[in-house]
Design a protein around this motif. Sequence first.
Motif, PDB file in Angstrom:
ATOM      1  N   THR A 185      13.638  42.067  16.884  1.00  0.00           N
ATOM      2  CA  THR A 185      14.697  42.680  17.689  1.00  0.00           C
ATOM      3  C   THR A 185      15.846  43.158  16.815  1.00  0.00           C
ATOM      4  O   THR A 185      16.368  44.265  17.005  1.00  0.00           O
ATOM      5  CB  THR A 185      15.214  41.672  18.728  1.00  0.00           C
ATOM      6  OG1 THR A 185      14.131  41.243  19.548  1.00  0.00           O
ATOM      7  CG2 THR A 185      16.294  42.284  19.598  1.00  0.00           C
ATOM      8  N   VAL A 186      16.251  42.331  15.820  1.00  0.00           N
ATOM      9  CA  VAL A 186      17.328  42.724  14.921  1.00  0.00           C
ATOM     10  C   VAL A 186      16.931  43.967  14.133  1.00  0.00           C
ATOM     11  O   VAL A 186      17.718  44.923  14.011  1.00  0.00           O
ATOM     12  CB  VAL A 186      17.697  41.565  13.972  1.00  0.00           C
ATOM     13  CG1 VAL A 186      18.666  42.048  12.890  1.00  0.00           C
ATOM     14  CG2 VAL A 186      18.303  40.410  14.761  1.00  0.00           C
ATOM     15  N   ALA A 187      15.701  44.012  13.586  1.00  0.00           N
ATOM     16  CA  ALA A 187      15.248  45.160  12.795  1.00  0.00           C
ATOM     17  C   ALA A 187      15.196  46.422  13.650  1.00  0.00           C
ATOM     18  O   ALA A 187      15.632  47.509  13.210  1.00  0.00           O
ATOM     19  CB  ALA A 187      13.877  44.867  12.194  1.00  0.00           C
ATOM     20  N   THR A 199      18.063  41.357  27.834  1.00  0.00           N
ATOM     21  CA  THR A 199      17.248  40.525  26.929  1.00  0.00           C
ATOM     22  C   THR A 199      17.603  40.825  25.481  1.00  0.00           C
ATOM     23  O   THR A 199      17.702  39.920  24.638  1.00  0.00           O
ATOM     24  CB  THR A 199      15.749  40.777  27.182  1.00  0.00           C
ATOM     25  OG1 THR A 199      15.453  40.514  28.552  1.00  0.00           O
ATOM     26  CG2 THR A 199      14.889  39.906  26.294  1.00  0.00           C
ATOM     27  N   VAL A 200      17.807  42.106  25.173  1.00  0.00           N
ATOM     28  CA  VAL A 200      18.198  42.492  23.811  1.00  0.00           C
ATOM     29  C   VAL A 200      19.531  41.841  23.455  1.00  0.00           C
ATOM     30  O   VAL A 200      19.716  41.281  22.362  1.00  0.00           O
ATOM     31  CB  VAL A 200      18.285  44.030  23.687  1.00  0.00           C
ATOM     32  CG1 VAL A 200      18.860  44.424  22.313  1.00  0.00           C
ATOM     33  CG2 VAL A 200      16.930  44.664  23.885  1.00  0.00           C
ATOM     34  N   GLY A 201      20.476  41.892  24.397  1.00  0.00           N
ATOM     35  CA  GLY A 201      21.782  41.300  24.135  1.00  0.00           C
ATOM     36  C   GLY A 201      21.697  39.800  23.885  1.00  0.00           C
ATOM     37  O   GLY A 201      22.336  39.266  22.961  1.00  0.00           O
ATOM     38  N   LEU A 202      20.882  39.090  24.684  1.00  0.00           N
ATOM     39  CA  LEU A 202      20.714  37.651  24.504  1.00  0.00           C
ATOM     40  C   LEU A 202      20.097  37.338  23.144  1.00  0.00           C
ATOM     41  O   LEU A 202      20.520  36.403  22.448  1.00  0.00           O
ATOM     42  CB  LEU A 202      19.860  37.083  25.631  1.00  0.00           C
ATOM     43  CG  LEU A 202      20.507  37.092  27.044  1.00  0.00           C
ATOM     44  CD1 LEU A 202      19.481  36.675  28.095  1.00  0.00           C
ATOM     45  CD2 LEU A 202      21.710  36.148  27.067  1.00  0.00           C
ATOM     46  N   ARG A 203      19.089  38.116  22.744  1.00  0.00           N
ATOM     47  CA  ARG A 203      18.425  37.873  21.454  1.00  0.00           C
ATOM     48  C   ARG A 203      19.402  38.125  20.293  1.00  0.00           C
ATOM     49  O   ARG A 203      19.393  37.378  19.296  1.00  0.00           O
ATOM     50  CB  ARG A 203      17.202  38.780  21.308  1.00  0.00           C
ATOM     51  CG  ARG A 203      16.048  38.437  22.238  1.00  0.00           C
ATOM     52  CD  ARG A 203      14.890  39.396  22.002  1.00  0.00           C
ATOM     53  NE  ARG A 203      13.764  39.129  22.893  1.00  0.00           N
ATOM     54  CZ  ARG A 203      12.644  39.862  22.919  1.00  0.00           C
ATOM     55  NH1 ARG A 203      12.528  40.902  22.093  1.00  0.00           N
ATOM     56  NH2 ARG A 203      11.675  39.547  23.763  1.00  0.00           N
ATOM     57  N   LEU A 204      20.168  39.163  20.371  1.00  0.00           N
ATOM     58  CA  LEU A 204      21.106  39.472  19.280  1.00  0.00           C
ATOM     59  C   LEU A 204      22.154  38.376  19.141  1.00  0.00           C
ATOM     60  O   LEU A 204      22.513  37.990  17.999  1.00  0.00           O
ATOM     61  CB  LEU A 204      21.770  40.825  19.525  1.00  0.00           C
ATOM     62  CG  LEU A 204      20.854  42.062  19.428  1.00  0.00           C
ATOM     63  CD1 LEU A 204      21.615  43.333  19.795  1.00  0.00           C
ATOM     64  CD2 LEU A 204      20.267  42.190  18.025  1.00  0.00           C
ATOM     65  N   ARG A 205      22.676  37.851  20.265  1.00  0.00           N
ATOM     66  CA  ARG A 205      23.666  36.770  20.174  1.00  0.00           C
ATOM     67  C   ARG A 205      23.041  35.517  19.569  1.00  0.00           C
ATOM     68  O   ARG A 205      23.683  34.824  18.768  1.00  0.00           O
ATOM     69  CB  ARG A 205      24.246  36.473  21.556  1.00  0.00           C
ATOM     70  CG  ARG A 205      25.253  37.535  22.020  1.00  0.00           C
ATOM     71  CD  ARG A 205      26.055  37.060  23.218  1.00  0.00           C
ATOM     72  NE  ARG A 205      25.223  36.931  24.413  1.00  0.00           N
ATOM     73  CZ  ARG A 205      24.970  37.951  25.251  1.00  0.00           C
ATOM     74  NH1 ARG A 205      25.468  39.168  24.982  1.00  0.00           N
ATOM     75  NH2 ARG A 205      24.244  37.771  26.323  1.00  0.00           N
ATOM     76  N   ARG A 206      21.784  35.225  19.955  1.00  0.00           N
ATOM     77  CA  ARG A 206      21.112  34.055  19.379  1.00  0.00           C
ATOM     78  C   ARG A 206      20.900  34.248  17.887  1.00  0.00           C
ATOM     79  O   ARG A 206      21.058  33.291  17.097  1.00  0.00           O
ATOM     80  CB  ARG A 206      19.771  33.821  20.085  1.00  0.00           C
ATOM     81  CG  ARG A 206      19.016  32.606  19.585  1.00  0.00           C
ATOM     82  CD  ARG A 206      19.821  31.348  19.737  1.00  0.00           C
ATOM     83  NE  ARG A 206      19.084  30.184  19.292  1.00  0.00           N
ATOM     84  CZ  ARG A 206      19.629  29.071  18.818  1.00  0.00           C
ATOM     85  NH1 ARG A 206      20.978  28.981  18.707  1.00  0.00           N
ATOM     86  NH2 ARG A 206      18.899  28.050  18.452  1.00  0.00           N
ATOM     87  N   SER A 265      28.399  37.879  12.316  1.00  0.00           N
ATOM     88  CA  SER A 265      28.570  38.758  13.473  1.00  0.00           C
ATOM     89  C   SER A 265      28.102  40.157  13.120  1.00  0.00           C
ATOM     90  O   SER A 265      28.443  40.690  12.053  1.00  0.00           O
ATOM     91  CB  SER A 265      30.032  38.808  13.918  1.00  0.00           C
ATOM     92  OG  SER A 265      30.214  39.812  14.896  1.00  0.00           O
ATOM     93  N   PHE A 266      27.303  40.765  14.041  1.00  0.00           N
ATOM     94  CA  PHE A 266      26.838  42.129  13.801  1.00  0.00           C
ATOM     95  C   PHE A 266      27.958  43.152  13.981  1.00  0.00           C
ATOM     96  O   PHE A 266      27.784  44.322  13.655  1.00  0.00           O
ATOM     97  CB  PHE A 266      25.677  42.472  14.748  1.00  0.00           C
ATOM     98  CG  PHE A 266      24.432  41.663  14.474  1.00  0.00           C
ATOM     99  CD1 PHE A 266      24.086  41.336  13.169  1.00  0.00           C
ATOM    100  CD2 PHE A 266      23.619  41.229  15.498  1.00  0.00           C
ATOM    101  CE1 PHE A 266      22.949  40.596  12.898  1.00  0.00           C
ATOM    102  CE2 PHE A 266      22.492  40.494  15.248  1.00  0.00           C
ATOM    103  CZ  PHE A 266      22.135  40.154  13.947  1.00  0.00           C
ATOM    104  N   ALA A 267      29.108  42.697  14.477  1.00  0.00           N
ATOM    105  CA  ALA A 267      30.264  43.590  14.575  1.00  0.00           C
ATOM    106  C   ALA A 267      30.958  43.747  13.239  1.00  0.00           C
ATOM    107  O   ALA A 267      31.754  44.673  13.036  1.00  0.00           O
ATOM    108  CB  ALA A 267      31.237  43.068  15.623  1.00  0.00           C
ATOM    109  N   ASP A 268      30.636  42.839  12.280  1.00  0.00           N
ATOM    110  CA  ASP A 268      31.238  42.875  10.952  1.00  0.00           C
ATOM    111  C   ASP A 268      30.392  43.772  10.053  1.00  0.00           C
ATOM    112  O   ASP A 268      29.174  43.556   9.906  1.00  0.00           O
ATOM    113  CB  ASP A 268      31.323  41.460  10.377  1.00  0.00           C
ATOM    114  CG  ASP A 268      31.905  41.468   8.975  1.00  0.00           C
ATOM    115  OD1 ASP A 268      33.056  41.877   8.815  1.00  0.00           O
ATOM    116  OD2 ASP A 268      31.149  41.087   8.057  1.00  0.00           O
TER     117      ASP A 268
END
Length: 590
Positions: free
Chosen positions: A520-522, A544-551, A559-562
């Motif tokens: 999912t991250v890739a 589901t994508v949002g939940l996986r990214l937070r996990r 943080s992927f915002a960084d």
Amino acid sequence: MNAPVSRAELLTLVSRTACELMDYQFCAVMLADPDRGVLVMEGSCGMSADYIAGVNAAHPITLRPGDPDEAPSSRAFSTQRAVQVSDISMAPTFRPWEGVARQEGFRSMIAVPLLVSGRALGTLNCYLVDVHEFGPDETDLLTTLAHQAAIAIEAARLRDLEARTIADLRELNRSLAEQHALLQQGEQIHRELTAVALRTGGISSVSATLSSLLRRPVLVEDPAGAPLASSSYEGRTVDAPAPGGRDVARPLPEELAEVPGWPTAAPPGPRVMAPVRLGDEVVARIWLPGSLAELSPLDQRALEHAATISALELLRARTALEVEWRLAGELLGDLLSGDPTALRTITSRAARLGHDLRTPHATLVLKTDPEHGIDVQAALGAVRTVSASIRPRPLIAAVADYVVALWPVADGDLAGCIAGADAMRRALRSHAHTATASVAVIRPCAALQEHAAAFRLARGAVELSQLRGRRDVTVTLAGLGIYGLLLQLEDTRELARFADGLLRPLREHDEARGSALLETVATHLRHDLSTAATAAALYVHPNTVGLRLRRAEELLGLSFADVESLAQVKVALMVDDVLAFSSAGPESPS
């Protein structure tokens, strides 16, 4: 007896001579027809045509030896003695002809056999209008005349037979002369075409020889419609239907046939097409202008013989190419292995195949795009077609799923190599219509030991290009950006430790839980951080994508915002990709 006249004229002459000599009103010559068993009136004097036709058609005189009702003419023929009827009205054996005799106006008759060498040919019949008794002197004179007439008739028959024999002999002589000429032409065809085969003159020599034999231009093309040889005749050439203009619903015949013309045909009109076959495979086609009816049997034989010789020439060329390609594959496999023992003899082995490995060669690696099922051998054939005219000759072979070409480079300029790679892709599209491929071009290698690493770089470049979704492109390391830099690192151990340390939490979580956090991250990064696009690519809901990214952020501790954190994850994933395509050695050539 010696008059050189036809049989009909002779029989009329005999009848007229009897009438004039004996002062009779009517005479006729009756000749035997053995097939029908009758006597037929064939010559006459003083008798009407109706009477003759009536006797021959309605009342023929049947030969019935010994029958009590045997007709006088039949009895004279069978006994070989003169038979007379002084009054036909009183002779029962003449009753069938009494009516027509009365119409004709005669009352008595005598039949004298026509004898030659003891054999009866027919009878001489004489008729009088009055009742008459034929005396011995009269009978002897008629018998003498009949003998002379029989000799004349036999002489005429022999002259006719001789004339027919002479005519038959002349026709036979003419036929033998024609057959001799045909045999000479056939021998010339066999000799000239066999000479082409013995001197291995190739398809061009077969085409030129056939053009000379048939006195018309000849074209030989391969199954795809590409010309193999063309021979003009008296300044004229012939074309065949262009591959793109052929009616796919009506494929070309697979036997000698006539093909209708088409609007742009040059010259206009139909074509004769002869397939060149190796077993069940059509490996070429021979084209001639004109119709099949214009070719004599000998011309067709020459065409069929030329097709056989062409098949032998193509088989010889194919066998030589297969041997050359096998040796080239073994040579390239040894070169890419980097084995020092193999490299000691690699230069001399390459020279025997016409390749000079002492000069720099760039490495080109082609791989077909995954959407199309064309096999590597078909791709190899397309690449070899492109390289056939390149000098010095590139070294080309198939290695696993790739086509590898070592391309000679002058002065380090890759422009020619890139043009060659583009030509490979075009050739593949032309060969397989919808098929596409990507080609990686890697810098020239000055030393033999550098080729193994160059192959790994090129293979990694084409794989990474396809991984990024690029299709039908020519790839260079510079065009891959960071991927290109990572591929060129010789020592990747530190990068591997970095990537493994950063991504291990996601891998362990996925292995333990059966989840897909790393994927999912890739995918999220590949789709420019678009949640909707990531969800569509993974066939899941955006939540589901949002939940996986937070996990994933929790497990990675970032943080992927960084931006810096995001860059580290991106580089780690790129390192994973590079390591997957650059760590393995070259496979064996196929």
